[in-house]
Design an enzyme around this catalytic site. Sequence first.
Site, PDB file in Angstrom:
ATOM      1  N   GLU A 103      -5.627  -4.310 -25.224  1.00 44.18           N
ATOM      2  CA  GLU A 103      -4.852  -4.472 -23.979  1.00 44.18           C
ATOM      3  C   GLU A 103      -3.448  -4.961 -24.298  1.00 44.18           C
ATOM      4  O   GLU A 103      -2.479  -4.533 -23.667  1.00 44.18           O
ATOM      5  CB  GLU A 103      -5.552  -5.445 -23.019  1.00 44.18           C
ATOM      6  CG  GLU A 103      -6.885  -4.947 -22.512  1.00 44.18           C
ATOM      7  CD  GLU A 103      -6.839  -3.522 -21.979  1.00 44.18           C
ATOM      8  OE1 GLU A 103      -5.958  -3.215 -21.169  1.00 44.18           O
ATOM      9  OE2 GLU A 103      -7.681  -2.701 -22.393  1.00 44.18           O
TER      10      GLU A 103
ATOM     11  N   TRP B  51      -0.615   4.917   7.349  1.00 44.65           N
ATOM     12  CA  TRP B  51      -1.594   4.723   6.274  1.00 44.65           C
ATOM     13  C   TRP B  51      -1.024   3.754   5.227  1.00 44.65           C
ATOM     14  O   TRP B  51      -1.723   2.912   4.689  1.00 44.65           O
ATOM     15  CB  TRP B  51      -1.940   6.053   5.584  1.00 44.65           C
ATOM     16  CG  TRP B  51      -2.679   7.028   6.441  1.00 44.65           C
ATOM     17  CD1 TRP B  51      -3.257   6.777   7.654  1.00 44.65           C
ATOM     18  CD2 TRP B  51      -2.924   8.405   6.142  1.00 44.65           C
ATOM     19  NE1 TRP B  51      -3.851   7.920   8.136  1.00 44.65           N
ATOM     20  CE2 TRP B  51      -3.663   8.939   7.218  1.00 44.65           C
ATOM     21  CE3 TRP B  51      -2.600   9.240   5.080  1.00 44.65           C
ATOM     22  CZ2 TRP B  51      -4.078  10.267   7.258  1.00 44.65           C
ATOM     23  CZ3 TRP B  51      -3.015  10.567   5.101  1.00 44.65           C
ATOM     24  CH2 TRP B  51      -3.739  11.077   6.199  1.00 44.65           C
TER      25      TRP B  51
HETATM   26  C1  LIG Z   1      -1.193   0.064 -11.043  1.00 38.99           C
HETATM   27  C2  LIG Z   1      -1.098  -1.016 -12.104  1.00 38.99           C
HETATM   28  C3  LIG Z   1      -0.032  -1.905 -12.088  1.00 38.99           C
HETATM   29  C4  LIG Z   1       0.072  -2.901 -13.063  1.00 38.99           C
HETATM   30  N1  LIG Z   1       1.153  -3.763 -13.032  1.00 38.99           N
HETATM   31  C5  LIG Z   1       1.290  -4.707 -13.999  1.00 38.99           C
HETATM   32  C6  LIG Z   1       2.412  -5.579 -14.005  1.00 38.99           C
HETATM   33  O1  LIG Z   1       3.331  -5.490 -13.179  1.00 38.99           O
HETATM   34  N2  LIG Z   1       2.459  -6.545 -14.965  1.00 38.99           N
HETATM   35  C7  LIG Z   1       1.482  -6.676 -15.925  1.00 38.99           C
HETATM   36  O2  LIG Z   1       1.586  -7.562 -16.778  1.00 38.99           O
HETATM   37  N3  LIG Z   1       0.444  -5.828 -15.957  1.00 38.99           N
HETATM   38  C8  LIG Z   1       0.300  -4.866 -15.022  1.00 38.99           C
HETATM   39  N4  LIG Z   1      -0.794  -4.035 -15.046  1.00 38.99           N
HETATM   40  C9  LIG Z   1      -1.752  -4.138 -16.156  1.00 38.99           C
HETATM   41  C10 LIG Z   1      -2.950  -5.096 -15.900  1.00 38.99           C
HETATM   42  O3  LIG Z   1      -3.548  -4.815 -14.683  1.00 38.99           O
HETATM   43  C11 LIG Z   1      -2.541  -6.568 -15.924  1.00 38.99           C
HETATM   44  O4  LIG Z   1      -1.825  -6.849 -17.102  1.00 38.99           O
HETATM   45  C12 LIG Z   1      -3.769  -7.470 -15.914  1.00 38.99           C
HETATM   46  O5  LIG Z   1      -4.562  -7.227 -14.789  1.00 38.99           O
HETATM   47  C13 LIG Z   1      -3.314  -8.920 -15.916  1.00 38.99           C
HETATM   48  O6  LIG Z   1      -4.402  -9.791 -15.905  1.00 38.99           O
HETATM   49  P1  LIG Z   1      -4.805 -10.620 -17.196  1.00 38.99           P
HETATM   50  O7  LIG Z   1      -3.621 -11.320 -17.745  1.00 38.99           O
HETATM   51  O8  LIG Z   1      -5.982 -11.454 -16.842  1.00 38.99           O
HETATM   52  O9  LIG Z   1      -5.211  -9.461 -18.185  1.00 38.99           O
HETATM   53  P2  LIG Z   1      -6.123  -9.398 -19.485  1.00 38.99           P
HETATM   54  O10 LIG Z   1      -7.183  -8.403 -19.224  1.00 38.99           O
HETATM   55  O11 LIG Z   1      -6.541 -10.733 -19.952  1.00 38.99           O
HETATM   56  O12 LIG Z   1      -5.127  -8.717 -20.545  1.00 38.99           O
HETATM   57  C14 LIG Z   1      -4.283  -9.508 -21.409  1.00 38.99           C
HETATM   58  C15 LIG Z   1      -2.860  -9.051 -21.320  1.00 38.99           C
HETATM   59  O13 LIG Z   1      -2.713  -7.721 -21.800  1.00 38.99           O
HETATM   60  C16 LIG Z   1      -1.700  -7.045 -21.068  1.00 38.99           C
HETATM   61  N5  LIG Z   1      -2.321  -5.908 -20.390  1.00 38.99           N
HETATM   62  C17 LIG Z   1      -3.596  -5.784 -19.997  1.00 38.99           C
HETATM   63  N6  LIG Z   1      -3.831  -4.572 -19.469  1.00 38.99           N
HETATM   64  C18 LIG Z   1      -2.661  -3.917 -19.523  1.00 38.99           C
HETATM   65  C19 LIG Z   1      -2.233  -2.619 -19.135  1.00 38.99           C
HETATM   66  N7  LIG Z   1      -3.095  -1.729 -18.595  1.00 38.99           N
HETATM   67  N8  LIG Z   1      -0.950  -2.282 -19.320  1.00 38.99           N
HETATM   68  C20 LIG Z   1      -0.086  -3.144 -19.877  1.00 38.99           C
HETATM   69  N9  LIG Z   1      -0.421  -4.386 -20.277  1.00 38.99           N
HETATM   70  C21 LIG Z   1      -1.684  -4.763 -20.104  1.00 38.99           C
HETATM   71  C22 LIG Z   1      -1.149  -8.039 -20.065  1.00 38.99           C
HETATM   72  O14 LIG Z   1      -0.022  -8.655 -20.634  1.00 38.99           O
HETATM   73  C23 LIG Z   1      -2.302  -9.029 -19.917  1.00 38.99           C
HETATM   74  O15 LIG Z   1      -1.888 -10.311 -19.517  1.00 38.99           O
HETATM   75  C24 LIG Z   1      -0.919  -3.011 -14.075  1.00 38.99           C
HETATM   76  C25 LIG Z   1      -1.983  -2.108 -14.074  1.00 38.99           C
HETATM   77  C26 LIG Z   1      -2.085  -1.130 -13.094  1.00 38.99           C
HETATM   78  C27 LIG Z   1      -3.245  -0.184 -13.131  1.00 38.99           C
END
Ligand SMILES: Cc1cc2nc3c(=O)[nH]c(=O)nc-3n(C[C@H](O)[C@H](O)[C@H](O)COP(=O)(O)OP(=O)(O)OC[C@H]3O[C@@H](n4cnc5c(N)ncnc54)[C@H](O)[C@@H]3O)c2cc1C
Length: 467
Positions: free
Chosen positions: A272, A309
């Site tokens: 991730e 919507w």
């Molecule tokens: C439509 C959409 C919009 C999103 N917008 C953002 C946003 O504005 N900012 C953001 O940081 N993430 C975004 N994400 C990616 C992801 O959803 C979030 O990083 C994640 O939910 C954050 O929660 P966490 O820190 O507990 O993630 P964890 O699951 O603990 O992941 C650890 C870190 O990995 C990175 N990460 C994880 N998944 C992704 C991913 N798919 N793409 C890029 N980095 C990722 C983030 O920095 C995250 O904090 C988006 C995903 C989708 C599908």
Amino acid sequence: MTTSAALMWFRRDLRAIDNTALFQALQAHSRVVCVFVLDHLILAPLPDDDRRLAFIHAALQELDHSLQQHGGGLHAVQGNPAVEIPRLAQQFACDAVYCNRDYEPYARARDAQVAARLAAQGIAFQPCKDQVIFECDELLTGQGRPYTVFTPYMKAWRQRFSPALTQPRPAPLAGALALPPAQLRLPALADIGFANATVADLRLPTGRSGAQQLLQDFGDRLSHYKATRDFPAIKGVSYLSAHLRFGTLSIREAIALALQEESEGATCWLNELIWREFYQQLLWHFPHVASDSFKEQYRGLVFPGKEEWYAAWCQGRTGYPIVDAAMRQLNHSGYMHNRLRMIAASFLVKDLLIDWRRGEAYFAAKLLDFDLAANNGGWQWAASTGCDAQPYFRIFNPVSQSEKFDPEGKFIRRYVPELASLDDKAIHAPWLAKSLPAGFELGRDYPAPIVEHAEQRELALALFGRK
Ligand SMILES: Cc1cc2nc3c(=O)[nH]c(=O)nc-3n(C[C@H](O)[C@H](O)[C@H](O)COP(=O)(O)OP(=O)(O)OC[C@H]3O[C@@H](n4cnc5c(N)ncnc54)[C@H](O)[C@@H]3O)c2cc1C
């Protein structure tokens, strides 16, 4: 080290520990002036209870405190960085300005302007790599081109990576940091026209200390990450995204955690973090994605979805419980679980047939962790317009996603309390239930579905399939 002064310009790296630019400035100069610019262009359009500003302000307070412990302090100014940074560099007789590189189009244009103005004053501009492990052209395909597919990028990343790259930068050297005069101390949120109360509403530990608290908490759960990360009712993810976004946690610290153990959870979490870098490098190489589809064939696509919507989606009143719970989580807390981001985004584009850029903009306004590269990457993935996206014909069914990832409806009950009394089957699709609890009326107590998934799916297939 020379007997010269440097300006350290903090942006999305709000920590004194393990900060590349700060470390390099302190290594090369005898006096370092630490600055944060409250950028008028960014602040002006924000509502006065903006959560991000509350988060940033709390992080700046801790940063200031941390710099004070090393004999210095944070200098804060308000205005246009392209004016303020050259002005301050001159005022403090600096030879160089240090900062950590930012890959977003606005930041690139701003930094180019600052660099040009500094050059005209004979002051060096020193951007450093800090928020990613590999940047710009450091990871290219065998043909010397940027990667546009995640798996080969991830493999190349892992091949080039060595744990030494997560070595933390040493702490600031005592005595070299400048103390700000009274008029440059960090103002209170209220003094710049923003509400103080929002910090308490964040429900996320803030600042450097908050990042460390979350990192430690997640460390105990890391091995279960792969098994739990898709279930929004479970505490399975790290909740570190806002800290990675604003740099209260360094990417090196995050990756060091992933390297601490050999488990499926740790491997998955590192992936991730690599997705994060994948989207950063994509935005760097293809800045047009910020405003248009990566895939050329989807540019100019006309989305026929109705305005009402879109309003229902924003408010969490579409009649699809999992989508509504997701949107209400976002509106309530500024956070949305990753599985729900995928479901809500897919629903907006493929069920409501609304332009993905409108959803992207809504998320950008509401997410505490809003990051242009990740948000754009996530939206273009869900909309099938991105480089390594969900194929257009693979359309999430919001009911089966709900049954699979919130089987007992726990998450739905938390955010859509009017459905709390429905049983574990009915809660995913109340309109299909044979019987509903006495006193509950669909359409009165909770909206009937605003669209029919099966019908909208066919329309989406036709819309995207034509291209
Ligand atoms: C439509 C959409 C919009 C999103 N917008 C953002 C946003 O504005 N900012 C953001 O940081 N993430 C975004 N994400 C990616 C992801 O959803 C979030 O990083 C994640 O939910 C954050 O929660 P966490 O820190 O507990 O993630 P964890 O699951 O603990 O992941 C650890 C870190 O990995 C990175 N990460 C994880 N998944 C992704 C991913 N798919 N793409 C890029 N980095 C990722 C983030 O920095 C995250 O904090 C988006 C995903 C989708 C599908």
